[in-house]
Design a protein around this motif. Structure first.
Motif, PDB file in Angstrom:
ATOM      1  N   UNK A  94      38.879  32.047  40.439  1.00 22.69           N
ATOM      2  CA  UNK A  94      38.102  31.203  39.526  1.00 22.69           C
ATOM      3  C   UNK A  94      38.217  31.702  38.086  1.00 22.69           C
ATOM      4  N   UNK A  95      38.361  33.016  37.923  1.00 25.94           N
ATOM      5  CA  UNK A  95      38.508  33.567  36.575  1.00 25.94           C
ATOM      6  C   UNK A  95      39.887  33.251  36.006  1.00 25.94           C
ATOM      7  N   UNK A  96      40.880  33.137  36.857  1.00 23.84           N
ATOM      8  CA  UNK A  96      42.248  32.862  36.397  1.00 23.84           C
ATOM      9  C   UNK A  96      42.424  31.419  35.959  1.00 23.84           C
ATOM     10  N   UNK A  97      41.629  30.513  36.467  1.00 31.60           N
ATOM     11  CA  UNK A  97      41.819  29.093  36.187  1.00 31.60           C
ATOM     12  C   UNK A  97      40.566  28.505  35.548  1.00 31.60           C
ATOM     13  N   UNK A  98      40.694  27.855  34.393  1.00 33.49           N
ATOM     14  CA  UNK A  98      41.942  27.674  33.651  1.00 33.49           C
ATOM     15  C   UNK A  98      42.344  28.955  32.933  1.00 33.49           C
ATOM     16  N   UNK A  99      43.631  29.090  32.531  1.00 31.63           N
ATOM     17  CA  UNK A  99      44.065  30.292  31.818  1.00 31.63           C
ATOM     18  C   UNK A  99      43.268  30.485  30.527  1.00 31.63           C
ATOM     19  N   UNK A 100      42.909  31.724  30.247  1.00 30.46           N
ATOM     20  CA  UNK A 100      42.153  32.042  29.035  1.00 30.46           C
ATOM     21  C   UNK A 100      43.001  32.903  28.108  1.00 30.46           C
ATOM     22  N   UNK A 101      42.557  32.998  26.872  1.00 28.55           N
ATOM     23  CA  UNK A 101      43.257  33.849  25.913  1.00 28.55           C
ATOM     24  C   UNK A 101      43.249  35.288  26.424  1.00 28.55           C
ATOM     25  N   UNK A 102      44.254  36.022  26.021  1.00 28.01           N
ATOM     26  CA  UNK A 102      44.363  37.409  26.476  1.00 28.01           C
ATOM     27  C   UNK A 102      43.131  38.193  26.050  1.00 28.01           C
ATOM     28  N   UNK A 103      42.650  39.024  26.941  1.00 31.83           N
ATOM     29  CA  UNK A 103      41.472  39.824  26.644  1.00 31.83           C
ATOM     30  C   UNK A 103      41.271  40.884  27.691  1.00 31.83           C
ATOM     31  N   UNK A 104      40.036  41.186  27.983  1.00 36.86           N
ATOM     32  CA  UNK A 104      39.673  42.204  28.958  1.00 36.86           C
ATOM     33  C   UNK A 104      39.025  41.536  30.155  1.00 36.86           C
ATOM     34  N   UNK A 105      39.540  41.822  31.342  1.00 32.31           N
ATOM     35  CA  UNK A 105      38.960  41.322  32.591  1.00 32.31           C
ATOM     36  C   UNK A 105      38.410  42.505  33.368  1.00 32.31           C
ATOM     37  N   UNK A 106      37.167  42.394  33.804  1.00 32.71           N
ATOM     38  CA  UNK A 106      36.493  43.471  34.521  1.00 32.71           C
ATOM     39  C   UNK A 106      36.038  42.940  35.880  1.00 32.71           C
ATOM     40  N   UNK A 107      36.315  43.680  36.931  1.00 34.31           N
ATOM     41  CA  UNK A 107      35.863  43.327  38.273  1.00 34.31           C
ATOM     42  C   UNK A 107      34.947  44.438  38.766  1.00 34.31           C
ATOM     43  N   UNK A 108      33.693  44.084  39.050  1.00 37.20           N
ATOM     44  CA  UNK A 108      32.704  45.052  39.529  1.00 37.20           C
ATOM     45  C   UNK A 108      32.392  44.721  40.984  1.00 37.20           C
ATOM     46  N   UNK A 109      32.687  45.652  41.895  1.00 38.22           N
ATOM     47  CA  UNK A 109      32.532  45.383  43.323  1.00 38.22           C
ATOM     48  C   UNK A 109      32.515  46.699  44.085  1.00 38.22           C
ATOM     49  N   UNK A 110      32.139  46.621  45.366  1.00 40.20           N
ATOM     50  CA  UNK A 110      32.278  47.802  46.219  1.00 40.20           C
ATOM     51  C   UNK A 110      33.621  47.805  46.941  1.00 40.20           C
ATOM     52  N   UNK A 111      34.367  46.701  46.843  1.00 34.46           N
ATOM     53  CA  UNK A 111      35.715  46.592  47.400  1.00 34.46           C
ATOM     54  C   UNK A 111      35.772  46.961  48.881  1.00 34.46           C
ATOM     55  N   UNK A 112      34.731  46.592  49.633  1.00 34.53           N
ATOM     56  CA  UNK A 112      34.741  46.835  51.075  1.00 34.53           C
ATOM     57  C   UNK A 112      35.591  45.772  51.767  1.00 34.53           C
ATOM     58  N   UNK A 113      36.065  46.088  52.950  1.00 37.55           N
ATOM     59  CA  UNK A 113      36.874  45.138  53.703  1.00 37.55           C
ATOM     60  C   UNK A 113      38.336  45.195  53.307  1.00 37.55           C
ATOM     61  N   UNK A 114      39.105  44.283  53.863  1.00 36.94           N
ATOM     62  CA  UNK A 114      40.534  44.247  53.585  1.00 36.94           C
ATOM     63  C   UNK A 114      40.790  43.805  52.144  1.00 36.94           C
ATOM     64  N   UNK A 115      41.808  44.367  51.504  1.00 37.76           N
ATOM     65  CA  UNK A 115      42.099  44.013  50.098  1.00 37.76           C
ATOM     66  C   UNK A 115      42.831  42.690  49.972  1.00 37.76           C
ATOM     67  N   UNK A 116      42.195  41.607  50.437  1.00 36.62           N
ATOM     68  CA  UNK A 116      42.822  40.292  50.330  1.00 36.62           C
ATOM     69  C   UNK A 116      42.783  39.746  48.908  1.00 36.62           C
ATOM     70  N   UNK A 117      42.204  40.527  47.994  1.00 38.53           N
ATOM     71  CA  UNK A 117      42.101  40.142  46.591  1.00 38.53           C
ATOM     72  C   UNK A 117      43.275  40.667  45.768  1.00 38.53           C
ATOM     73  N   UNK A 118      44.209  41.391  46.396  1.00 41.49           N
ATOM     74  CA  UNK A 118      45.273  42.049  45.638  1.00 41.49           C
ATOM     75  C   UNK A 118      46.126  41.053  44.861  1.00 41.49           C
ATOM     76  N   UNK A 119      46.543  39.985  45.519  1.00 45.16           N
ATOM     77  CA  UNK A 119      47.426  39.026  44.851  1.00 45.16           C
ATOM     78  C   UNK A 119      46.748  38.410  43.633  1.00 45.16           C
ATOM     79  N   UNK A 120      45.481  38.035  43.777  1.00 42.27           N
ATOM     80  CA  UNK A 120      44.756  37.435  42.654  1.00 42.27           C
ATOM     81  C   UNK A 120      44.595  38.425  41.509  1.00 42.27           C
ATOM     82  N   UNK A 121      44.328  39.692  41.855  1.00 43.58           N
ATOM     83  CA  UNK A 121      44.137  40.704  40.824  1.00 43.58           C
ATOM     84  C   UNK A 121      45.440  41.004  40.091  1.00 43.58           C
ATOM     85  N   UNK A 122      46.540  41.021  40.828  1.00 41.91           N
ATOM     86  CA  UNK A 122      47.847  41.222  40.197  1.00 41.91           C
ATOM     87  C   UNK A 122      48.121  40.127  39.167  1.00 41.91           C
TER      88      UNK A 122
END
Length: 292
Positions: free
Chosen positions: A164-192
């Motif tokens: 949801x943060x990737x779409x629509x594309x935004x101007x270049x800046x700082x993206x921060x993800x705050x989480x406990x990152x439990x479970x399988x890392x199925x978020x890797x592709x989106x984060x890349x």
């Protein structure tokens, strides 16, 4: 809640004010869009910033620093799924996540900078538009802190929130993800994909009981995101196996974040999180300045 938020603001401002004056990207110093000075390469520098002309001229590897844009737009993906409603030390992980958001807000605010938040609970996604100013920052923190907790059995979906943060594309800046990152890392592709356009910071919040089990005999363990419960007797063997599995998962998360090109800050409910933020920021400053 108002008193708690005011105390949090005073704590963050009182201990962090003046820490990074003169640095535009205070929390995560990094590249901007304007070319800057060239300096000698040091291990850890991004090879994409190599200055080949200076390298050929001096026969020593150089990198080209860049100056940050005048205005920074920061977006935070705030994971407030049910797994963060847990804490056995000074606070819950949810409280620590909000404290991390307050630190990010303080360290990026000012100079026309803007900050916005996507709050993901698993039940719903709340978007707070990016704006600047103290009033917006205080209102944003108040709204995030008052976000209702998700019902037991509601699974979080960090990958969907990052998308949801990737779409629509935004101007270049700082993206921060705050989480406990439990479970399988199925978020890797989106984060890349997110790190390909933005400077990326991952803030991992942990509780000591997620890393090791205390010797308390028979306990009931519960998964807040599935509602499942299981009664177990904690033996020395089980404690060792649990610690080994937890350490393996943390190493997996760290490795995935490195592959995504994210700066990685770990905060724990049983430690001085402000001191951890300070150490992280200073280490990042030294890395981007070549150790100077």
């Amino acid at each position: 809640m108002e008193a708690a938020l005011r105390t949090l603001e005073l704590t963050v401002r009182g201990r962090l004010d003046g820490l990074l004056q003169g640095n535009h990207l205070g929390l995560v110093p990094g590249p901007g869009s304007e070319p800057g000075d060239s300096r000698l390469y040091v291990p850890g520098d991004d090879v994409r910033h190599m200055d080949w002309a200076a390298t050929a001229r001096t026969t020593a590897p150089h990198v080209r620093e860049t100056m940050a844009d005048r205005e920074l737009e920061t977006w935070v993906v705030m994971d407030l799924s049910a797994s963060l409603d847990f804490g056995t030390a000074a606070c819950e992980k949810r409280d620590l996540a909000i404290a991390a958001l307050a630190a990010v807000t303080h360290l990026t605010r000012g100079g026309g900078n803007r900050i916005g938040v996507l709050v993901a609970t698993g039940e719903k996604l709340v978007r707070i538009p990016a704006r600047g100013g103290l009033a917006h920052a205080q209102g944003m923190l108040r709204r995030v802190a008052s976000t209702p907790r998700p019902p037991e059995g509601t699974r979080g979906d960090l990958a969907a929130a990052v998308e949801q943060l990737r779409r629509p594309p935004r101007r270049r800046g700082l993206a921060v993800v705050i989480s406990d990152f439990l479970g399988e890392p199925d978020w890797e592709r989106s984060l890349r994909a997110l790190s390909a356009r933005h400077e990326l910071l991952a803030v991992e919040v942990l509780d000591p009981r997620e890393l090791e089990l205390p010797d308390v005999g028979t306990v009931v363990l519960a998964d807040p995101e599935s509602g499942r419960q299981r009664e177990v007797t904690i033996t020395p063997l089980l404690a060792r196996e649990f610690s080994a599995a937890a350490a393996e998962h943390r190493e997996q998360v760290a490795a995935v974040l490195r592959r995504c090109g994210a700066a990685h800050l770990t905060l724990r409910t049983d430690s001085d999180w402000i001191a951890d933020v300070v150490r992280f920021v200073l280490a990042r400053k030294r890395a981007w300045s070549g150790g100077r």
